[in-house]
Every structure is written in structure tokens, then in C-alpha cells.
Design a protein around this motif. Structure first.
Motif, short mmCIF file in Angstrom:
data_model
loop_
_atom_site.label_atom_id
_atom_site.label_comp_id
_atom_site.label_asym_id
_atom_site.label_seq_id
_atom_site.Cartn_x
_atom_site.Cartn_y
_atom_site.Cartn_z
N GLN A 1 -9.67 -3.22 3.77
CA GLN A 1 -10.03 -3.66 2.41
C GLN A 1 -10.95 -2.64 1.74
N ILE A 2 -11.92 -2.16 2.48
CA ILE A 2 -12.85 -1.19 1.93
C ILE A 2 -12.12 0.09 1.55
N LYS A 3 -11.23 0.53 2.42
CA LYS A 3 -10.50 1.78 2.16
C LYS A 3 -9.51 1.64 1.00
N VAL A 4 -8.92 0.48 0.84
CA VAL A 4 -8.04 0.24 -0.31
C VAL A 4 -8.85 0.30 -1.59
N ASN A 5 -10.03 -0.29 -1.58
CA ASN A 5 -10.88 -0.25 -2.77
C ASN A 5 -11.32 1.16 -3.11
N ASN A 6 -11.43 2.03 -2.10
CA ASN A 6 -11.80 3.43 -2.34
C ASN A 6 -10.59 4.31 -2.63
N GLY A 7 -9.38 3.74 -2.54
CA GLY A 7 -8.17 4.51 -2.82
C GLY A 7 -7.67 5.32 -1.65
N ASP A 8 -8.17 5.08 -0.45
CA ASP A 8 -7.76 5.80 0.75
C ASP A 8 -6.55 5.10 1.37
N VAL A 9 -5.35 5.52 0.96
CA VAL A 9 -4.12 4.88 1.41
C VAL A 9 -3.89 5.09 2.90
N THR B 1 -3.95 2.19 5.78
CA THR B 1 -2.75 1.97 6.59
C THR B 1 -3.08 2.09 8.08
N ASP B 2 -3.90 3.07 8.44
CA ASP B 2 -4.30 3.22 9.84
C ASP B 2 -5.05 1.99 10.35
N GLU B 3 -5.96 1.49 9.53
CA GLU B 3 -6.73 0.30 9.93
C GLU B 3 -5.81 -0.92 10.06
N LEU B 4 -4.86 -1.04 9.15
CA LEU B 4 -3.92 -2.16 9.24
C LEU B 4 -3.04 -2.05 10.47
N ILE C 1 0.84 -1.21 0.00
CA ILE C 1 0.00 0.00 0.00
C ILE C 1 0.87 1.25 0.00
N SER C 2 1.97 1.21 0.75
CA SER C 2 2.85 2.38 0.80
C SER C 2 3.48 2.67 -0.55
N HIS C 3 3.61 1.64 -1.38
CA HIS C 3 4.13 1.83 -2.75
C HIS C 3 3.01 2.11 -3.74
N ARG C 4 1.79 2.21 -3.23
CA ARG C 4 0.59 2.49 -4.02
C ARG C 4 0.37 1.47 -5.15
N ASP C 5 0.68 0.25 -4.86
CA ASP C 5 0.46 -0.84 -5.80
C ASP C 5 -0.71 -1.65 -5.24
N PHE C 6 -1.93 -1.33 -5.67
CA PHE C 6 -3.12 -1.84 -5.00
C PHE C 6 -3.47 -3.28 -5.28
N PHE C 7 -3.01 -3.87 -6.36
CA PHE C 7 -3.42 -5.25 -6.61
C PHE C 7 -2.83 -6.24 -5.61
N THR D 1 -9.89 -10.66 18.57
CA THR D 1 -9.92 -11.19 17.21
C THR D 1 -11.04 -10.57 16.39
N LYS D 2 -12.16 -10.28 17.02
CA LYS D 2 -13.28 -9.65 16.31
C LYS D 2 -12.92 -8.23 15.88
N LYS D 3 -12.29 -7.46 16.79
CA LYS D 3 -11.89 -6.09 16.44
C LYS D 3 -10.83 -6.08 15.35
N ALA D 4 -9.87 -6.99 15.45
CA ALA D 4 -8.80 -7.06 14.46
C ALA D 4 -9.34 -7.45 13.09
N ASN D 5 -10.26 -8.40 13.06
CA ASN D 5 -10.86 -8.81 11.80
C ASN D 5 -11.66 -7.66 11.20
N ALA D 6 -12.36 -6.91 12.03
CA ALA D 6 -13.12 -5.76 11.54
C ALA D 6 -12.19 -4.70 10.96
N SER D 7 -11.03 -4.52 11.57
CA SER D 7 -10.05 -3.55 11.04
C SER D 7 -9.53 -3.98 9.68
N ILE D 8 -9.32 -5.28 9.50
CA ILE D 8 -8.87 -5.77 8.19
C ILE D 8 -9.95 -5.55 7.14
N ILE D 9 -11.19 -5.77 7.51
CA ILE D 9 -12.29 -5.54 6.57
C ILE D 9 -12.37 -4.06 6.19
N GLN D 10 -12.22 -3.18 7.19
CA GLN D 10 -12.24 -1.74 6.91
C GLN D 10 -11.07 -1.34 6.02
#
Length: 123
Positions: free
Chosen positions: A90-98, A102-105, A50-56, A79-88
Motif C-alpha cells: 500500500q505504501i509503495k503504491v501510494n509512492n508510485g513504486d509499481v 508488486t514484489d510485496e504483493l 497495478i500492472s495496468h498502472r491504474d492506481f485507484f 499472517t503477521k508477515k503477510a499482513n506487513a507485506s500488504i501494508i508495504q
């Protein structure tokens, strides 16, 4: 006398087969759980991409992190909170919000590291 011997033999056979199936079930359950370290590895790889802006590639690492995170055992709240952060993320990567991804990760990474530290401490 033969009846008692046959009954004892049958009971011994039943108990031995029952204990083998319990052991097999426990081994299968142990195989299905994943260490938090595998999920941490995928999260860190996704952050680099993500830091290299290579989204695939990060979307692939995020998918693998998400799949692994669903199998992580430990404190259910963490584990539930961490999984929710990973989902968020994913959503932010799809929207282009680097930055948001990164904050969610980073949140998920901290949660999994705390989970990993709590499971590795000797008791």
C-alpha cells in the motif's frame, strides 16, 4: 423430595443455557475468521490493476485485502508477515513504486498460499 427435584431442574436449566451460549460464541468466532483464499483473491486483483498502472482500484483491493488479512487465522508468524507485506505494498503504491508494490504483493501471496495449503491438507 421436591427440593431435590427443583435443584436438579435448575441445574439442568443452567447447564443447557450455558452450553447454548458457548455454541453461539463458537459460531460467532467462526464467522469472524476469514479464509486466506479471500485475501489471495484481493491480492491477485490488485496485482492486475497495478500492472495496468491504474492506481485507484488496486488501492481499494489492497484495503479489502488488508481488512481480510487481519481476520485470517492460522500460523501467527505467517499472517503477521503477510499482513506487513500488504501494508508495504500500500505504501509503495501510494509512492508510485509499481515494481516494489508488486514484489510485496508477491511475498504476501506466497505466504497466504502456504497458509492456505497447510490448512487444506487432511490430517
Amino acid at each position: 423430595m421436591n427440593m431435590i427435584r427443583n435443584t436438579a431442574f435448575i441445574l439442568l436449566l443452567v447447564f443447557s443455557l450455558g452450553s447454548t451460549s458457548i455454541i453461539a460464541y463458537a459460531e460467532e468466532a467462526a464467522k469472524s475468521s476469514v479464509s486466506p483464499n479471500e485475501t489471495i483473491m484481493h491480492i491477485e486483483k490488485a496485482k492486475v490493476e497495478i500492472s495496468h498502472r491504474d492506481f485507484f482500484p488496486p488501492s481499494q483491493h489492497l484495503k479489502e485485502a488488508r481488512a481480510a488479512s487481519e481476520k485470517v487465522t492460522g500460523n501467527p508468524k505467517i499472517t503477521k508477515k503477510a499482513n506487513a507485506s500488504i501494508i508495504q505494498a500500500q505504501i509503495k503504491v501510494n509512492n508510485g513504486d509499481v515494481k516494489g508494490a508488486t514484489d510485496e504483493l508477491n511475498k504476501a501471496l506466497e505466504l497466504y498460499k502456504s497458509l492456505s495449503e497447510s490448512t487444506s491438507k487432511p490430517q
